[in-house]
Design a protein around this motif. Structure first.
Motif, PDB file in Angstrom:
ATOM      1  N   THR A 160     -31.598  -7.008  17.899  1.00 50.93           N
ATOM      2  CA  THR A 160     -30.724  -5.857  18.119  1.00 50.93           C
ATOM      3  C   THR A 160     -30.873  -4.765  17.057  1.00 50.93           C
ATOM      4  O   THR A 160     -31.008  -3.576  17.410  1.00 50.93           O
ATOM      5  CB  THR A 160     -29.254  -6.305  18.221  1.00 50.93           C
ATOM      6  N   PRO A 161     -30.861  -5.074  15.755  1.00 49.89           N
ATOM      7  CA  PRO A 161     -31.030  -4.001  14.764  1.00 49.89           C
ATOM      8  C   PRO A 161     -32.355  -3.255  14.922  1.00 49.89           C
ATOM      9  O   PRO A 161     -32.409  -2.030  14.715  1.00 49.89           O
ATOM     10  CB  PRO A 161     -30.974  -4.757  13.427  1.00 49.89           C
ATOM     11  N   HIS A 162     -33.404  -3.966  15.292  1.00 48.78           N
ATOM     12  CA  HIS A 162     -34.704  -3.324  15.482  1.00 48.78           C
ATOM     13  C   HIS A 162     -34.660  -2.349  16.649  1.00 48.78           C
ATOM     14  O   HIS A 162     -35.271  -1.271  16.593  1.00 48.78           O
ATOM     15  CB  HIS A 162     -35.770  -4.393  15.722  1.00 48.78           C
ATOM     16  N   MET A 163     -33.953  -2.716  17.709  1.00 48.99           N
ATOM     17  CA  MET A 163     -33.846  -1.819  18.864  1.00 48.99           C
ATOM     18  C   MET A 163     -32.991  -0.590  18.526  1.00 48.99           C
ATOM     19  O   MET A 163     -33.284   0.515  18.987  1.00 48.99           O
ATOM     20  CB  MET A 163     -33.258  -2.582  20.046  1.00 48.99           C
ATOM     21  N   ILE A 164     -31.965  -0.800  17.742  1.00 50.42           N
ATOM     22  CA  ILE A 164     -31.146   0.342  17.310  1.00 50.42           C
ATOM     23  C   ILE A 164     -31.985   1.281  16.452  1.00 50.42           C
ATOM     24  O   ILE A 164     -31.912   2.505  16.579  1.00 50.42           O
ATOM     25  CB  ILE A 164     -29.908  -0.150  16.531  1.00 50.42           C
ATOM     26  N   ASN A 166     -35.043   1.798  16.732  1.00 47.89           N
ATOM     27  CA  ASN A 166     -35.997   2.475  17.610  1.00 47.89           C
ATOM     28  C   ASN A 166     -35.332   3.491  18.528  1.00 47.89           C
ATOM     29  O   ASN A 166     -35.844   3.823  19.598  1.00 47.89           O
ATOM     30  CB  ASN A 166     -36.755   1.445  18.463  1.00 47.89           C
ATOM     31  N   GLN A 167     -34.156   3.977  18.128  1.00 46.19           N
ATOM     32  CA  GLN A 167     -33.445   5.063  18.812  1.00 46.19           C
ATOM     33  C   GLN A 167     -32.832   4.648  20.141  1.00 46.19           C
ATOM     34  O   GLN A 167     -32.519   5.508  20.974  1.00 46.19           O
ATOM     35  CB  GLN A 167     -34.376   6.272  19.036  1.00 46.19           C
ATOM     36  N   TYR A 168     -32.646   3.340  20.396  1.00 49.55           N
ATOM     37  CA  TYR A 168     -31.921   2.926  21.583  1.00 49.55           C
ATOM     38  C   TYR A 168     -30.425   3.110  21.348  1.00 49.55           C
ATOM     39  O   TYR A 168     -29.932   2.889  20.227  1.00 49.55           O
ATOM     40  CB  TYR A 168     -32.187   1.442  21.905  1.00 49.55           C
ATOM     41  N   PRO A 169     -29.646   3.519  22.367  1.00 50.44           N
ATOM     42  CA  PRO A 169     -28.190   3.571  22.213  1.00 50.44           C
ATOM     43  C   PRO A 169     -27.635   2.198  21.851  1.00 50.44           C
ATOM     44  O   PRO A 169     -28.238   1.169  22.167  1.00 50.44           O
ATOM     45  CB  PRO A 169     -27.707   4.029  23.592  1.00 50.44           C
ATOM     46  N   LEU A 170     -26.481   2.177  21.195  1.00 48.86           N
ATOM     47  CA  LEU A 170     -25.902   0.919  20.728  1.00 48.86           C
ATOM     48  C   LEU A 170     -25.658  -0.051  21.879  1.00 48.86           C
ATOM     49  O   LEU A 170     -26.014  -1.240  21.794  1.00 48.86           O
ATOM     50  CB  LEU A 170     -24.581   1.193  19.990  1.00 48.86           C
ATOM     51  N   GLY A 171     -25.073   0.442  22.987  1.00 50.07           N
ATOM     52  CA  GLY A 171     -24.781  -0.427  24.117  1.00 50.07           C
ATOM     53  C   GLY A 171     -26.046  -1.005  24.725  1.00 50.07           C
ATOM     54  O   GLY A 171     -26.106  -2.207  25.032  1.00 50.07           O
ATOM     55  N   THR A 172     -27.065  -0.179  24.883  1.00 51.59           N
ATOM     56  CA  THR A 172     -28.334  -0.642  25.433  1.00 51.59           C
ATOM     57  C   THR A 172     -29.000  -1.656  24.513  1.00 51.59           C
ATOM     58  O   THR A 172     -29.557  -2.665  24.975  1.00 51.59           O
ATOM     59  CB  THR A 172     -29.285   0.547  25.661  1.00 51.59           C
ATOM     60  N   SER A 173     -28.932  -1.411  23.209  1.00 53.94           N
ATOM     61  CA  SER A 173     -29.532  -2.331  22.239  1.00 53.94           C
ATOM     62  C   SER A 173     -28.845  -3.685  22.282  1.00 53.94           C
ATOM     63  O   SER A 173     -29.509  -4.735  22.243  1.00 53.94           O
ATOM     64  CB  SER A 173     -29.439  -1.740  20.829  1.00 53.94           C
ATOM     65  N   ASN A 176     -29.803  -5.378  25.751  1.00 47.39           N
ATOM     66  CA  ASN A 176     -31.199  -5.826  25.780  1.00 47.39           C
ATOM     67  C   ASN A 176     -31.443  -6.971  24.802  1.00 47.39           C
ATOM     68  O   ASN A 176     -32.200  -7.897  25.089  1.00 47.39           O
ATOM     69  CB  ASN A 176     -32.134  -4.660  25.456  1.00 47.39           C
ATOM     70  N   GLY A 177     -30.784  -6.894  23.635  1.00 47.58           N
ATOM     71  CA  GLY A 177     -30.932  -7.970  22.664  1.00 47.58           C
ATOM     72  C   GLY A 177     -30.434  -9.295  23.210  1.00 47.58           C
ATOM     73  O   GLY A 177     -31.082 -10.340  23.049  1.00 47.58           O
ATOM     74  N   GLN A 199     -44.956  -2.357  25.389  1.00 50.00           N
ATOM     75  CA  GLN A 199     -44.676  -1.364  24.347  1.00 50.00           C
ATOM     76  C   GLN A 199     -44.555  -2.003  22.963  1.00 50.00           C
ATOM     77  O   GLN A 199     -44.630  -1.315  21.938  1.00 50.00           O
ATOM     78  CB  GLN A 199     -43.364  -0.640  24.674  1.00 50.00           C
ATOM     79  N   TYR A 200     -44.347  -3.327  22.924  1.00 51.34           N
ATOM     80  CA  TYR A 200     -44.145  -4.015  21.649  1.00 51.34           C
ATOM     81  C   TYR A 200     -45.414  -4.700  21.141  1.00 51.34           C
ATOM     82  O   TYR A 200     -45.332  -5.498  20.207  1.00 51.34           O
ATOM     83  CB  TYR A 200     -43.038  -5.057  21.787  1.00 51.34           C
TER      84      TYR A 200
END
Length: 459
Positions: A160-164, A166-173, A176-177, A199-200
């Motif tokens: 989750t912190p990595h997705m945040i 990467n400019q993902y919104p908090l809810g989406t992160s 997805n996490g 993409q990863y």
């Protein structure tokens, strides 16, 4: 009046489950598992489960439900664009429940409905969880649920912190996490993002947590329980744990080296990346055939030799009692050890200062032959129904039977009849040929008289 009705229904349900567990715990397990698939199918059929608020065709809803409950990951519709948030939550629920296992799920039902488990249910649950004492079965089930959830939470907190970042919104992160964590540990292979996992490629902050979750999940709950107990106190490692860990590590290294060598110069996979990315992506690709199903490389662009190599890894699968499929690594290890013993002229099959019973070797051979028969029949039927080439057909069938989820991209375009074949492969691959045989057996054969022994010529 209403309370008395509820009590009456509860008593009737408890009695029904008790009778089913006593008569055949394996059949109860299959009934519960099939019931879960039916429930998820109905939920995915609801218009609220899709982005367009339209009903999904029954075969696609059933296919997705079987794929989720059997923790496979093959799909006939695009997961992030077809299913709504409600539909994705249903898939998360199905992956979590399906990852616990057939017999574990039935045992949990018995505990929740009857408040206890009968002797027959304890025996078959002890067989799956490898509990040494029947009195420990209830505690083992609780440990399985707690341990699996803990690993999923660790993966969630790592991603989750990595997705945040990467400019993902908090809810989406957060969503997805959680989705990736459940999908990875349970070896389900579903992806919640439109851009997928390609993409990863070369991203260690995504690849390493996901690969670790898949690898740990594929070890099997019997091994995880041994590791947890040895961490709490210096507990003795079982032969099963030693065999599973050593074979899994060996297969990972061989898979890593094999995929890296065969795809190193392929411009459509590893060829266009740097050395670090090549090593990380090939290591990630080596873990996924264990039953993970996620991929940062385009599997359809693999060289034919690489796909054949992955076919072998998918057929072997994960550990016994794990979220993975295939014939299981212990079965593979026992077969190799028996071949070595036969070649050396040894009377017994021995490993880690222990002798393997002949009955266990016979079971391993039975699993191999039954699994090979399922794959062969399914491949023949698929070739007749689709007209596809043998390479892609075998890959798809093995991916389904091994509950892996890797695909060359042919799944959405399969005719309805071929989708039904893949559904059957996923179902049989998850419940296991031995469990299916025990559930379908009308009675056990017990013979008082044994015939005279005579050895035929072999080879």
């Amino acid at each position: 009046m209403l309370r008395s009705r509820r009590v009456g229904l509860g008593a009737a349900l408890r009695e029904l489950v008790a009778e089913a567990a006593k008569a055949s715990p394996a059949r109860l397990a299959l009934t519960v598992f099939s019931g879960m698939i039916l429930l998820v199918t109905v939920m995915l059929e609801l218009p609220i489960a899709t982005v367009e608020r339209e009903r999904t065709p029954l075969v696609d809803a059933l296919f997705t439900a079987v794929s989720a409950v059997c923790v496979t990951g093959l799909t006939t519709v695009d997961t992030p664009t077809h299913w709504s948030t409600f539909g994705l939550v249903v898939l998360m629920f199905a992956m979590k429940i399906g990852g616990l296992g057939v017999l574990t799920l039935a045992s949990l039902l018995s505990l929740s409905v009857m408040r206890h488990m009968g002797l027959a249910q304890r025996l078959i649950t002890a067989s799956e969880t490898r509990s040494e004492r029947l009195s420990e079965v209830g505690g083992v089930l609780a440990t399985i649920v707690i341990t699996s959830t803990s690993f999923e939470l660790l993966t969630f907190f790592a991603l989750t912190p990595h997705m945040i970042a990467n400019q993902y919104p908090l809810g989406t992160s957060l969503f997805n996490g959680a989705f990736y964590a459940i999908s990875a540990f349970n070896n389900a292979g579903f992806v919640p993002e439109v851009s997928g996992t390609a993409q990863y490629v070369g991203d260690p902050w995504f690849s390493i947590p996901i690969a670790l979750a898949v690898f740990v999940g594929s070890l099997g709950f019997p091994v995880i329980l041994v590791l947890v107990r040895s961490w709490r106190r210096r507990a003795h490692w079982t032969l099963h744990a030693k065999l599973t860990l050593s074979t899994s590590a060996l297969l990972f290294v061989l898979g890593w080296i094999g995929i890296a060598l065969m795809e190193w110069g392929n411009p459509d996979t590893l060829g266009g990346h740097g050395t670090g990315t090549k090593l990380l992506a090939s290591a990630f690709a080596s873990v996924m055939p264990r039953s993970g199903g996620l991929s940062t490389l385009d599997v359809s662009q693999f060289a034919p030799a690489t796909r054949l190599f992955v076919d072998i890894l998918m057929f072997i699968g994960g550990g016994s009692g794990s979220t993975g499929g295939g014939i299981k690594v212990t079965t593979f290890a026992l077969l190799v050890l028996s071949i070595i013993a036969e070649a050396r002229g040894d009377r017994d099959v021995e490993v880690f200062s222990r002798r393997i019973p002949h009955e266990t070797i016979r079971q391993a051979i039975s699993v191999l032959v039954m699994s090979a028969a399922v794959v062969l029949v399914a491949t023949l039927v698929m070739l007749e129904l689709t007209g596809l080439d043998l390479d892609r057909t075998v890959f798809e069938v093995l991916s389904a039977y091994g509950t892996v989820g890797l695909s060359t991209g042919i799944t959405p375009d399969l005719p309805t009849s071929a989708k039904c074949v893949i559904i059957a492969c996923m179902y049989m691959g998850r419940i296991g040929p031995m469990t299916l045989g025990a559930a379908l057996a009308l009675r056990e054969r017990s013979r008082v008289v044994r015939l005279p022994e005579e050895r035929p010529i072999v080879g």
